[in-house]
Design a protein around this motif. Structure first.
Motif, mmCIF file in Angstrom:
data_model
loop_
_atom_site.group_PDB
_atom_site.id
_atom_site.type_symbol
_atom_site.label_atom_id
_atom_site.label_comp_id
_atom_site.label_asym_id
_atom_site.label_seq_id
_atom_site.Cartn_x
_atom_site.Cartn_y
_atom_site.Cartn_z
ATOM 1 N N VAL A 153 -2.407 4.608 7.498
ATOM 2 C CA VAL A 153 -1.097 4.580 6.325
ATOM 3 C C VAL A 153 -1.554 3.709 5.134
ATOM 4 O O VAL A 153 -1.846 2.654 5.318
ATOM 5 C CB VAL A 153 -0.199 4.415 6.977
ATOM 6 C CG1 VAL A 153 1.162 4.445 5.976
ATOM 7 C CG2 VAL A 153 0.466 5.367 8.271
ATOM 8 N N HIS B 106 5.114 0.433 7.957
ATOM 9 C CA HIS B 106 3.583 0.240 8.583
ATOM 10 C C HIS B 106 3.218 -1.135 8.146
ATOM 11 O O HIS B 106 2.613 -1.943 8.815
ATOM 12 C CB HIS B 106 2.745 1.448 8.246
ATOM 13 C CG HIS B 106 1.088 1.295 8.504
ATOM 14 N ND1 HIS B 106 0.940 1.707 10.004
ATOM 15 C CD2 HIS B 106 0.120 0.485 7.920
ATOM 16 C CE1 HIS B 106 -0.286 1.303 10.097
ATOM 17 N NE2 HIS B 106 -0.773 0.986 8.932
ATOM 18 N N LEU C 51 7.433 4.807 5.326
ATOM 19 C CA LEU C 51 6.011 4.390 5.540
ATOM 20 C C LEU C 51 5.849 2.819 5.243
ATOM 21 O O LEU C 51 4.874 2.432 5.813
ATOM 22 C CB LEU C 51 4.970 5.055 4.386
ATOM 23 C CG LEU C 51 5.067 6.663 4.794
ATOM 24 C CD1 LEU C 51 4.011 7.385 3.583
ATOM 25 C CD2 LEU C 51 4.249 6.892 6.042
#
Length: 526
Positions: free
Chosen positions: A49, A288, A285
């Motif tokens: 990621v 992460h 996201l």
């Protein structure tokens, strides 16, 4: 991850965002909530990621979204409710900042006051992108929408000022009342002044561009330019973009011609849809990178929950308290004396509950200096608070609106049918003047126009005067017309398949059918 891999990754994210949006529509949950949770799943389960620079996210994604929101802001309602908006922008932001700081420090005495105030300043302003994404799904009273969207568009300066003050205090930087006041006014005045100049420049340039596509590109470039230049000059980029969008939105009917308005709307809707989806999935996201920073110290996870829970509770309750104490109650008292319509209890509840946080809060948290006390804790807590407000508040808004039976207020202006009848009536009156001067050759053509405009005027007058039964009759008539457009389209495509018309003729006639279909679909919309 190479640039090509990053590009492919973004394409996959867009595809995933489209699939999640489709899923959200099927299960009747706000897409922003589903996209956020989808991003969280990818962040936890994904092995590769990429880390997103929050400043890049703000500079690249936020300006077009703000421009679009401000462009379609109802200026009259915004102007009429400016007092309420200012109360939320200044009073509610400060009150929420203090409330979050006090509650968080009470639950975490070891966390410095400056860090507590920084967290409060970060999460105090509701986010414009989140507000638009959630609110556009529900039919609400016009002034409630104007206040919620207006507040989220212009609260940047007050939140950023409090944020800068907290950061300066934590890093032992001297800050005075004079410097704080100067910072606030520089953020506000530079942002608004530059936005006005950019808006005026666009209003001068766009009518002089004969290439429609070039004009549309200029609108996007100006969104990014107004944001970037304002930030470089020490002003508020958000206020600059919002002001520019408001100026262009107010003057759009004189600045855009019909072709550009249709094409620009389609282009902006497509791009804003993609950016809207990306914003929420990118927020997810971000988990992460946050987890990568806190995993080496398991106590941060527990401490983050112990900070995020009271911060979320304080932020939600503080906004509700402010709305009822500073807006709803004074409004009812003034209404009794002045005879004005006060905020209803249902409107006040929704106004207080609709305080979703989003990308701006996350970017501000990630931008904290590395030496800032409790930085990882604040970032993690901010992320949890964003999830809580989007999922809990955003996800429950539909149910709350249904329970409160909140609906748009009754019209005090012309209905759509009255406005259409008046508009076509003006054309009919002008046509009668033209007919008096027409020659015999022109008369046949003019008679057809007379018949068409008389039908349009009478149809709308009857729909307004005769109630629901006449409206339904007119809708059936329009559906027949829409069906005939489909028949014409199939006949045209058949001619093209048989080689009887070339591509140029196909596209020209198909464009005419597209506009006619769009007109009929618009008339059939409730």
């Amino acid at each position: 991850m190479s640039n090509v891999e990053l590009f492919h990754y973004l394409l996959l994210l867009i595809c995933g965002a489209g699939a999640l949006t489709w899923l959200a529509e099927r299960i009747a949950i706000p897409p922003a909530v589903v996209l956020l949770l989808g991003g969280c799943v990818i962040a936890v389960a994904g092995k590769r990621v990429p880390d997103m620079d929050p400043n890049l996210l703000l500079a690249a994604v936020l300006p077009p979204l703000l421009m679009s929101s401000s462009f379609y802001t109802a200026w009259k309602e915004f102007r009429d409710e400016i007092g309420t908006i200012v109360s939320l922008v200044l009073g509610a932001v400060v009150f929420t900042t203090v409330a979050v700081a006090v509650v968080v420090h009470a639950c975490n005495p070891g966390l410095p006051w400056a860090a507590c105030f920084a967290l409060g300043a970060i999460v105090s302003p509701p986010d414009a992108v989140a507000a638009k994404a959630i609110l556009q799904r529900y039919p609400l009273p016009a002034r409630l929408v104007a206040v919620l969207e207006g507040e989220s568009l212009v609260n940047d300066a007050s939140g950023l000022l409090l944020y800068q003050m907290a950061v300066s205090a934590a890093l032992a930087t001297t800050i005075t009342v004079a410097s704080a006041t100067g910072t606030f006014f520089s953020l506000t005045l530079i942002g608004i002044a530059l936005g006005l100049m950019c808006g005026q420049a666009m209003c001068w340039v766009l009518p002089r561009l004969h290439d429609t596509m070039l004009g549309i590109v200029v609108t996007f470039l100006m969104a990014w330019a107004s944001y970037g230049i304002a930030e470089a000059l020490g002003g508020s980029g958000v206020l600059s973009v919002v002001t520019c969008g408001l100026v262009l939105g107010v003057r759009q009917h004189r600045v855009f011609d019909a072709g550009m308005r249709i094409k620009a709307k389609a282009t902006w809707e497509a791009i804003v849809f993609v950016l809207d989806a990306l914003v929420f999935i990118l927020i997810g996201l971000a988990l992460h990178g946050i987890l990568a920073r806190v995993n080496h110290e398991s106590t941060v996870l527990i401490a983050g929950l112990w900070v995020a829970l009271p911060a979320t509770l304080a932020a939600v309750v503080a906004r509700l308290v402010w709305v009822f104490a500073a807006i709803w109650l004074p409004g009812r008292l003034r209404a009794k004396r002045a005879g004005r319509r006060a905020w209803s209890f249902a409107e006040a509840v929704v106004l207080g509950w609709a305080g979703m946080r989003g990308v701006v809060s996350l970017a501000a948290a990630l931008a904290l200096p590395a030496a800032f006390p409790g930085r990882d804790l604040i970032i993690f807590s901010t992320f949890l608070l964003i999830i809580a407000t989007l999922v809990l508040q955003g996800g429950s808004l539909a149910t709350l609106i249904k329970v409160l039976k909140l609906r748009p207020a009754a019209r005090h202006t012309m209905s759509e049918h009255e406005a259409r009848a008046h508009t076509f009536g003006a054309s009919l009156a002008a046509l009668e003047g033209i007919g008096e001067r027409a020659s015999g050759v022109e008369r046949t053509t003019l008679d057809r126009l007379f018949a068409e405009y008389r039908i349009r005027v009478s149809a709308n007058e009857n729909a307004h005067a005769s109630g629901a039964e006449r409206v339904e009759h007119r809708a059936r008539f329009l559906k027949v017309e829409l069906q005939l457009v489909g028949v014409s389209r199939e006949a045209l495509l058949g001619l093209h398949r048989d080689g009887k018309v070339d591509d140029a003729v196909l596209h020209r006639i198909e464009s005419e059918l597209d506009f006619e279909e769009l007109r009929l679909v618009t008339l059939l919309e409730p």
